[in-house]
Design an enzyme around this catalytic site. Structure first.
Site, PDB file in Angstrom:
ATOM      1  N   SER A  85       0.845  -1.189   0.000  1.00 49.34           N
ATOM      2  CA  SER A  85       0.000   0.000   0.000  1.00 49.34           C
ATOM      3  C   SER A  85       0.880   1.238   0.000  1.00 49.34           C
ATOM      4  CB  SER A  85      -0.895   0.000   1.235  1.00 49.34           C
ATOM      5  OG  SER A  85      -0.094   0.280   2.376  1.00 49.34           O
ATOM      6  N   LYS A  86       0.213   2.386   0.005  1.00 47.31           N
ATOM      7  CA  LYS A  86       0.953   3.659  -0.071  1.00 47.31           C
ATOM      8  C   LYS A  86       1.975   3.808   1.048  1.00 47.31           C
ATOM      9  CE  LYS A  86      -2.208   6.421  -2.745  1.00 47.31           C
ATOM     10  NZ  LYS A  86      -3.573   6.866  -2.590  1.00 47.31           N
ATOM     11  N   ARG A  87       1.697   3.153   2.175  1.00 44.90           N
ATOM     12  CA  ARG A  87       2.648   3.223   3.292  1.00 44.90           C
ATOM     13  C   ARG A  87       4.032   2.744   2.877  1.00 44.90           C
ATOM     14  NH1 ARG A  87       2.123  -0.360   7.122  1.00 44.90           N
ATOM     15  NH2 ARG A  87       0.635  -1.576   5.934  1.00 44.90           N
TER      16      ARG A  87
END
Ligand code: GLU
Length: 485
Positions: free
Chosen positions: A254-256
């Site tokens: 994910s964007k994390r």
């Protein structure tokens, strides 16, 4: 033999995610290695979240990567249209057929009623599922609801105790009982749009898809879809659910973890063939363990049987390494063209004429082989694009040493009557100067490098000096000498 057909069916609800691109790539590799037709279908029935701009990004990024499709919204084929929003009438026709065959029904329950049911089920310690209240409404009951202005959905009657089984091409045998599937599922929403599980079956069946290859997040949709295939008498395709890509901490990518939109990699100067190569190796591995492969080699070696069951990890270090290999193999002009927008954005250059282009080419050549991605050029080659350079306290201390001052003064003296710096000439001087000054090696080169570039490390010093040019070098030397004296 029956023609194999596969499809990639993205929803244009955001900038296309790396995971989706990998699904597209698997379908593409399957199609090219098995001689199958590859269909691109846009699943845009979620009106609120779908947008044309995201659809355009799908086309753009697939093209950039070199993933070509045979049929799609822009490539007419025998089973179009290939955009779900243009197929609504088809879904309604099949929903109506199911209603007539008493396999589906209109449900008039309001969101409030459904919420109430849900709460009660939870209170009883049960898993919430639709109660089936509208399954057997009389004509009169329906008419009353319609008069009340209720907008119905259409629900598919879920069999109570059917065991659904399928052989996944990656995961093996999957068995699920129909009573765990949440009760009668909505196939047409109250706004007339089909749900994903319904539209996908109609389309895959009518588009004669033989192999459904997608991410494993859809594995629990598959039994629902199989029930619809059966209810409509459609032939059931083969399914393959590819393990999801994870971040380094082994949670879903994910964007994390960094960029998840493929375009961000494109913009940073990752090369499409590196990206293609890297993504193809997420989950699949060639028999000979050779990792660097052209698209043609990948297609030739690709074998669905060699897809791992375990989840691949998106390893940015590996991508950087791979991209570096491809940058090294690329002609410098290609890297220059990719670097120009970054240098412009940094305010380092504006319009460039031929002379400037050639200079830029020489500068970029110094750094090219060390780049993991092209945008790094802005940082690593900074010294070439700024007027003055900064020095850390430690550097200033070092430059203040008698040896350093001696070297810098001598260098300045050498430059005084030179019209330009040429590599051979400066090399010769350096050889002589080391002897004359009695300062050798690092002690000799480091003060010059630091004073002139503001950096302790970098490409070959004489090359750097020649490309910086006499004026800038002298200016920086003067400034340093003023600073430390
Ligand atoms: N539109 C769905 C998605 O993007 C397609 C899933 C499928 O391939 O069936 O997740």
């Amino acid at each position: 033999m029956k023609e194999f057909r596969v499809r990639f069916a993205p929803s244009p609800t955001g900038p296309i995610h790396i995971g989706n691109i990998r699904t597209a790539l698997f379908n593409y590799l399957f199609s090219r290695s098995e001689g199958a037709t590859f269909v691109l279908r846009i699943e845009d029935t979620d009106l609120e979240r779908s947008a044309k701009e995201f659809e355009e990004l799908i086309f753009k990024e697939l093209k950039w990567l070199g993933i070509e499709w045979d049929e799609g919204p822009d490539k007419p084929g025998p089973y179009g249209p290939y955009r779900q929003s243009e197929r609504l009438e088809i879904y309604h026709r099949f929903a109506q057929k199911l209603i007539e065959e008493k396999k589906a029904y209109r449900c008039y329950c309001t969101p409030e009623e459904l919420e109430e049911d849900r709460k009660k089920a939870i209170e009883r310690g049960e898993i919430p599922r639709y109660s089936g209240r509208c399954r057997y409404l009389t004509k009169e009951q329906e008419e009353t609801f319609i008069r009340e202005g209720r907008k119905p959905v259409i629900r598919f009657m879920m069999p109570d105790d059917e065991v659904i089984e399928f052989e996944d091409m990656i995961k093996g045998k999957i068995t699920i009982k129909s009573d765990t599937l949440g009760g009668d599922m909505v196939i047409i929403k109250s706004d007339g749009m089909p749900t994903y599980n319904f539209a996908v079956v109609i389309d895959d069946a009518l588009m004669k898809i033989t192999h459904v290859i997608r991410g494993e997040d859809h594995i629990y949709n598959t039994p629902k879809q199989i029930l619809i295939y059966k209810a409509l008498g459609f032939e059931i395709p083969k399914f393959a659910h590819a393990p999801l890509i994870l971040g380094p901490d082994r949670t879903k990518l994910s964007k994390r973890h960094g960029h998840t939109y493929i375009g961000q990699y494109r913009e940073l100067g990752y090369l499409p063939e590196a990206m293609f190569n890297f993504l193809s190796l997420l989950s699949w591995y060639p028999e000979d363990n050779v990792e660097l492969m052209s698209k043609e080699e990948i297609i030739r070696k690709f074998n669905f049987k060699r897809i791992h069951k375990s989840n691949p990890v998106f390893d940015i270090e590996k991508l950087n390494w791979m991209n570096q290999q491809y940058i090294q193999k690329s002609p410098v002009e290609r890297i220059v063209d990719l670097a120009i927008p970054h240098l412009k954005k940094a305010g380092y250059i504006d319009e460039i004429d031929e002379l400037r282009y050639n200079w830029l080419k020489d500068v970029i050549s110094l750094y090219k082989d060390g780049l993991s991605y092209v945008a790094q050029i802005v940082d690593v080659a900074k010294t070439f694009f700024v007027e003055e350079v900064d020095y850390t306290g430690e550097m200033v201390e070092f430059l203040k040493s008698p040896n350093s001052i001696k070297v810098l003064e001598a260098f300045k003296g050498y430059l005084k009557d030179k019209s330009e710096i040429t590599e051979d000439d400066v090399k010769e001087w350096m050889k002589k100067a080391q002897k004359e000054l009695g300062v050798k090696g690092k002690e000799f080169f480091m003060p010059i490098r630091i004073a002139v570039t503001g950096e302790e490390h970098g490409p070959e010093l004489v090359k750097v000096l020649a490309l910086l040019g006499k004026n800038r070098v002298v200016k920086r030397l003067d400034r340093v000498l003023n600073l430390i004296e």
